[in-house]
Write a protein that holds these residues in place. Sequence first.
Motif, mmCIF file in Angstrom:
data_model
loop_
_atom_site.group_PDB
_atom_site.id
_atom_site.type_symbol
_atom_site.label_atom_id
_atom_site.label_comp_id
_atom_site.label_asym_id
_atom_site.label_seq_id
_atom_site.Cartn_x
_atom_site.Cartn_y
_atom_site.Cartn_z
ATOM 1 N N GLY A 1 0.790 -1.228 0.000
ATOM 2 C CA GLY A 1 0.000 0.000 0.000
ATOM 3 C C GLY A 1 0.821 1.276 0.000
ATOM 4 N N GLY A 2 1.726 1.414 0.958
ATOM 5 C CA GLY A 2 2.467 2.668 1.117
ATOM 6 C C GLY A 2 3.288 3.041 -0.099
ATOM 7 N N LEU A 3 4.147 2.134 -0.541
ATOM 8 C CA LEU A 3 5.021 2.445 -1.681
ATOM 9 C C LEU A 3 4.241 2.522 -2.988
ATOM 10 N N GLY A 4 3.150 1.750 -3.101
ATOM 11 C CA GLY A 4 2.331 1.832 -4.313
ATOM 12 C C GLY A 4 1.793 3.240 -4.500
ATOM 13 N N PHE A 5 1.180 3.794 -3.457
ATOM 14 C CA PHE A 5 0.654 5.159 -3.539
ATOM 15 C C PHE A 5 1.779 6.174 -3.714
ATOM 16 N N HIS A 6 2.894 5.937 -3.014
ATOM 17 C CA HIS A 6 4.008 6.883 -3.063
ATOM 18 C C HIS A 6 4.526 7.055 -4.498
ATOM 19 N N TYR A 7 4.806 5.959 -5.168
ATOM 20 C CA TYR A 7 5.347 6.036 -6.535
ATOM 21 C C TYR A 7 4.299 6.586 -7.508
ATOM 22 N N GLY A 8 3.024 6.259 -7.278
ATOM 23 C CA GLY A 8 1.973 6.782 -8.134
ATOM 24 C C GLY A 8 1.851 8.287 -8.011
ATOM 25 N N ALA A 9 1.934 8.776 -6.756
ATOM 26 C CA ALA A 9 1.843 10.220 -6.520
ATOM 27 C C ALA A 9 2.989 10.953 -7.205
ATOM 28 N N GLU A 10 4.195 10.401 -7.085
ATOM 29 C CA GLU A 10 5.356 11.053 -7.719
ATOM 30 C C GLU A 10 5.246 11.003 -9.239
ATOM 31 N N THR A 11 4.725 9.889 -9.792
ATOM 32 C CA THR A 11 4.559 9.798 -11.250
ATOM 33 C C THR A 11 3.549 10.837 -11.738
ATOM 34 N N LEU A 12 2.477 11.038 -10.959
ATOM 35 C CA LEU A 12 1.473 12.037 -11.328
ATOM 36 C C LEU A 12 2.028 13.449 -11.185
ATOM 37 N N GLY A 13 3.017 13.597 -10.298
ATOM 38 C CA GLY A 13 3.608 14.920 -10.076
ATOM 39 C C GLY A 13 3.084 15.609 -8.832
ATOM 40 N N SER A 14 2.297 14.878 -8.009
ATOM 41 C CA SER A 14 1.788 15.447 -6.759
ATOM 42 C C SER A 14 2.892 15.416 -5.701
ATOM 43 N N SER A 15 2.701 16.206 -4.637
ATOM 44 C CA SER A 15 3.598 16.112 -3.482
ATOM 45 C C SER A 15 3.061 15.025 -2.562
ATOM 46 N N VAL A 16 3.963 14.255 -1.968
ATOM 47 C CA VAL A 16 3.504 13.172 -1.091
ATOM 48 C C VAL A 16 4.162 13.286 0.281
ATOM 49 N N ILE A 17 3.334 13.145 1.331
ATOM 50 C CA ILE A 17 3.834 13.108 2.706
ATOM 51 C C ILE A 17 3.845 11.642 3.128
ATOM 52 N N PRO A 18 5.012 11.010 3.266
ATOM 53 C CA PRO A 18 5.076 9.562 3.563
ATOM 54 C C PRO A 18 4.900 9.298 5.052
ATOM 55 N N ILE A 19 3.703 9.593 5.575
ATOM 56 C CA ILE A 19 3.472 9.540 7.021
ATOM 57 C C ILE A 19 3.348 8.107 7.522
ATOM 58 N N SER A 20 2.906 7.162 6.641
ATOM 59 C CA SER A 20 2.689 5.757 7.009
ATOM 60 C C SER A 20 1.613 5.656 8.106
ATOM 61 N N GLY A 21 1.529 4.520 8.799
ATOM 62 C CA GLY A 21 0.470 4.333 9.802
ATOM 63 C C GLY A 21 0.950 4.694 11.198
ATOM 64 N N GLY A 22 0.015 4.797 12.156
ATOM 65 C CA GLY A 22 0.368 4.987 13.557
ATOM 66 C C GLY A 22 0.501 6.431 13.990
ATOM 67 N N ASN A 23 0.627 6.616 15.348
ATOM 68 C CA ASN A 23 0.811 7.945 15.937
ATOM 69 C C ASN A 23 -0.233 8.930 15.418
ATOM 70 N N THR A 24 -1.485 8.608 15.686
ATOM 71 C CA THR A 24 -2.592 9.324 15.037
ATOM 72 C C THR A 24 -2.653 10.803 15.414
#
Length: 433
Positions: free
Chosen positions: A140-163
């Motif tokens: 999940g995490g890396l899939g969205f991360h690489y997709g966001a960068e390919t689209l050209g969006s900025s991505v915050i790789p916060i992952s899960g936890g520490n709500t």
Amino acid sequence: MIYNKKFETLPRVELEALQLKRLQDVAKRLYERVPFSKKAFDDAGIKPDDIKELGDLKNLPFTNKSDLRDNYPFGLFTVSMDDIVRIHASSGTTGKPTVVGYTKNDIDTWSELMARTLASAGVTKGDIIHNAYGYGLFTGGLGFHYGAETLGSSVIPISGGNTKRQIMIMKDFGPTVLTCTPSYALHLAEVAEEVGVDFKEMKLKIGVLGAEPWSNKMRLEIEKKLNIDAIDLYGLSEIIGPGVSTECLEAKDGLHVFEDHFIPEIIDPNTGETLPYGEKGELVFTTITKEAFPVIRYRTRDISSLNPEPCKCGRTHVRMDRISGRTDDMLIIRGVNVFPSQIESVLLNIKDVEPHYQLIVEREGALDILEVRVEVNETVFSDEIKGLQKLESDIEKEIKDLLGVSVTIKLVEPKTIQRSEGKAVRVIDNRKI
């Protein structure tokens, strides 16, 4: 927005010609390079050259999760490890992990499919994505991360936890898109309320949510609490990860399967027979472009149906209905098939009930007992016993009317059902069968 207009709007005749060519190629590669696949083809009495049309797909053998485990860890790869650039795996909580590998081209393909997914949800280059899917072996995490960068969006790789920290980051960084599981989106809304943060004051506008079955009622609840458009997507590591199919913002009516990369089927889970469009059954996928780890007719255990009708967004690819459950999550209670999403739909129609619940199944003698534990809000829980008993009775009646099976309702205090940062645990089956 359509990210790859050429392929996402291909006329049906051209799309099916492309699928056939790619299916023939991948079947040949599997037969020549993977001993397990060669034996499965031979046992089924079919050779790759026998595939003359798409209808021949139904003659090919299925692939099950147990096949991946039996060939653990790399026995189903069609390339040498020199060509593998990434490895992901399942948690392995019910046995050996299922391991999947990617070549550089596979990563590029996956990244484009995730860019398509985000664009379909209305995400653009100028958006900031708060990515709360887990990073690591989970796709999940890396899939969205690489997709966001390919689209050209900025991505915050916060992952899960520490709500609570996530809420602070969302408030300070101003993300416009949230990516996580639906149950975690609800948990974020709860924690935000506890710390006095109002989602209406944030810049968030879109949620791209998946990795667990969720009902349309749950979507409406999330949209109200987070003040966003909530978009469903679908994927699983054995096929590629997230990015197999997605809803479009224009219709929110079924998930477009990226058919230039995956061929979907619906089968009868008991007989294995292919079912026609519109009928509900088990979802099966064949990957037709993956290099490292292609699979033929992978049985997902997810329940859905397929809709070939054109969508108003302009995409020509078939749409799958949102997942209503899994064949292995389906409970049989006194002969009746029960899916958690059906219970969820009932609960979310009832005033004062929170969208957090759990199904507990016990066997007393020869009788199956289903208890539904559901949270209610503070006001109701402080009500007199008579009021609580009436609410329990009303919920029991609604479920009996829908499913035809009697259940026991147990109302519990707010925030007593365990929250999940990943997939929610909806069913605890204590039967010894």
